[in-house]
Enzyme design. Structure first.
Site, mmCIF file in Angstrom:
data_model
loop_
_atom_site.group_PDB
_atom_site.id
_atom_site.type_symbol
_atom_site.label_atom_id
_atom_site.label_comp_id
_atom_site.label_asym_id
_atom_site.label_seq_id
_atom_site.Cartn_x
_atom_site.Cartn_y
_atom_site.Cartn_z
ATOM 1 N NE ARG A 12 5.339 -14.537 4.151
ATOM 2 C CZ ARG A 12 5.771 -14.213 2.951
ATOM 3 N NH1 ARG A 12 7.069 -14.076 2.733
ATOM 4 N NH2 ARG A 12 4.926 -14.044 1.961
ATOM 5 N NE ARG A 65 14.627 -11.826 6.850
ATOM 6 C CZ ARG A 65 14.526 -12.358 5.626
ATOM 7 N NH1 ARG A 65 13.636 -13.301 5.409
ATOM 8 N NH2 ARG A 65 15.292 -11.959 4.649
ATOM 9 C CD GLU A 79 11.897 -11.105 -2.059
ATOM 10 O OE1 GLU A 79 12.883 -11.743 -1.643
ATOM 11 O OE2 GLU A 79 10.737 -11.548 -2.055
ATOM 12 C CB SER A 112 8.573 -12.569 -4.891
ATOM 13 O OG SER A 112 9.242 -13.676 -5.421
ATOM 14 N NE ARG A 145 11.096 -7.269 3.055
ATOM 15 C CZ ARG A 145 11.709 -8.388 2.703
ATOM 16 N NH1 ARG A 145 12.017 -8.600 1.432
ATOM 17 N NH2 ARG A 145 12.033 -9.292 3.603
#
Length: 426
Positions: free
Chosen positions: A262, A277, A349, A352, A391
């Site tokens: 990403r 991230r 988070e 999702s 994560r």
RNA sequence: GGAGAGGUGGCUGAGUGGUCGAAAGCACUGGUCUUGAAAACCAGCGACGGGUUAAACCGUCCCAGGGUUCGAAUCCCUGCCUCUCCGCCA
């Protein structure tokens, strides 16, 4: 993509629903274009019918050996009119489609109203935030102390927002992937699938990343205009693109491990420290292709499957229902799983899970044959992370750290790490 | 990288300029037969858009995009993909 017929017949409803998520649909423009489209389409089709009829009679005349010269003369001008009408029509259709591709999904009625992540609703919690009788370190410090996490070297090799893992930490990272895949395939009924990490534009359009979110993607500098996948959702969901699935093969459930790439342009300054991230991270993704009437049940089940990973790892978490302003472009309803990070003293988070209903299916032309009608109908797609591996590792580093700087290995991972119970300080 | 073959309905596969949206088979649906099922036989059966209470009806679609023609699944060009052989390679 929304159903064009819904937009035509229930425009006010669509506008109101999209407003819930802060999207302003240009209804006036759509009405205008639709009216034009209808007008020109009728005109074009009339001309086409005329041409077809004349051509047919020419063929018949010729077969009988009659003189076709007068018929040819008659049809002469028709071609030009038809050509310009066809061009006008296709231009309008292109414009309408471009608008439609940029319209997000309608939030489900159970999706709470709200503007931002602050309006998300907590559904349930599992576990108690981990308590420590010493000063907790964040995952960066824990990882570096173990000699297993190195951001400086990653920055040298590539740049910011990458990580190098070594030794026990790298091994645990790999163990997590195996553990998750085994869990989902053995106990939750998913089929493991391996897919390309590079995809074409059609696939990205199918799942909704294109045309609107190109900035978040890494694009390859090649002739084919390939992209690195931002999530396994893209290749895995596109397995069923342009397919009509047999009822007997429904539902389809896939578990897939891939790296995710990403670019996240626009997130500069957020989570700059550590592994939260990254431009590259691993994820185990769950994807379900289901009958329309089953999709909301499937979302609940899939969310539960992701939760079990956290439970088995002993990581405290909560489940959030995202509000209408925070759900993703293609989603109608989304649950986020947020894991407890002691160093940040908050939940973050880690998964999702979304139901897209027929939004992606329409773009994908992914259908099943409904035995009741005998007709192909759009499927529903549901997916979620089960889990984001990087994560998850962060959460373990923080929740399983010891006063002496060692790291306990969660019990379920020990068999995946040759019986290792602790990763020792370097 | 070189040489060749090919991409047609859910699937297999015929069709090389004019009632072709497309033979045939499989699958599927309905019926006959049967206590029931299977088999056999009969019939139906592409998608999308427009239209209709429903039909009729009209249009588009034979990998994609251009072109030739009154008319293209069929001819020409470009691209993509698949297969076979040779070379190279983890």
């Amino acid at each position: 993509m929304l159903d064009p017929r819904l937009i035509r017949s229930e425009l006010d409803y669509v506008v109101a629903q999209l407003a819930r998520r802060g999207f302003k649909l240009d209804a006036v423009r759509i009405i205008e274009l639709e009216a034009q489209r209808k007008d020109i389409q009728v005109r074009t089709q009339t001309l086409q019918a005329d041409r077809n009829a004349r051509s047919k009679s020419i063929g018949q005349a010729k077969a009988k050996g009659e003189d076709i010269a007068p018929l040819l003369a008659e049809v002469g001008k028709l071609g030009d009119h038809l050509k310009s009408a066809e061009q006008e029509l296709s231009q309008l259709q292109t414009e309408l489609e471009a608008i439609m591709l940029g319209v997000p999904n309608i939030p489900h009625e159970s999706t709470p109203d709200g503007k931002s992540e602050n309006d998300n609703v907590e559904i349930r919690r599992w576990g108690e935030p981990t308590c420590f009788d010493f000063d907790v370190k964040d995952h960066v410090d824990v990882g570096e102390q173990l000699g297993g996490l190195d951001f400086d070297t990653a920055a040298k090799i590539t740049g910011s927002r990458f990580a190098v893992m070594t030794g026990g930490v790298a091994r645990m990272h790999r163990a997590l992937i195996q553990f998750m895949l085994d869990l989902h395939t053995r106990e939750h009924g998913y089929t493991e699938i391996y897919v390309p990490y590079i995809v074409n534009k059609e696939s990205l359009r199918g799942t909704g990343q294109l045309p609107k979110f190109e900035k978040d993607l890494f694009k390859l500098n090649d002739e084919q205009e390939y992209y690195l996948i931002p999530t396994a959702e893209v290749p895995v969901t596109n397995v069923v693109r342009d397919e009509i699935i047999d009822t007997a093969d429904m539902p389809r459930r896939f578990a897939c491990h891939t790296p995710c790439f990403r670019s996240e342009a626009g997130s500069y300054g957020r989570d700059t420290r550590g592994m939260i991230r990254q431009h590259q991270f691993e994820k185990v993704e769950l994807v379900q292709i289901v009958k329309p009437e089953d999709s909301h049940q499937a979302l609940e089940a899939l969310t539960g499957h992701a939760e079990i990973v956290l439970q088995k790892l002993g990581l405290p978490y909560r489940v959030m229902a995202l509000c209408s302003g925070d759900i993703g472009f293609s989603s109608t309803k989304t649950y986020d799983l947020e894991v407890w990070l002691p160093a940040q003293n908050t939940y973050r988070e880690i998964s999702s899970c979304s139901n897209f209903e027929d939004f992606q299916a329409r773009r994908l032309q992914a259908r099943w044959r409904n035995p009741e009608t005998g007709k192909p109908e759009l499927v529903h797609t549901v997916n979620g992370s089960g889990l984001a591996v990087g994560r998850t590792l962060v959460a373990i580093l923080e929740n399983y750290q010891q006063a002496d700087g060692c790291l306990k290995v969660p019990e379920v991972l020990q068999t995946y790490m040759g019986g290792l119970t602790t990763i020792a300080k370097a």
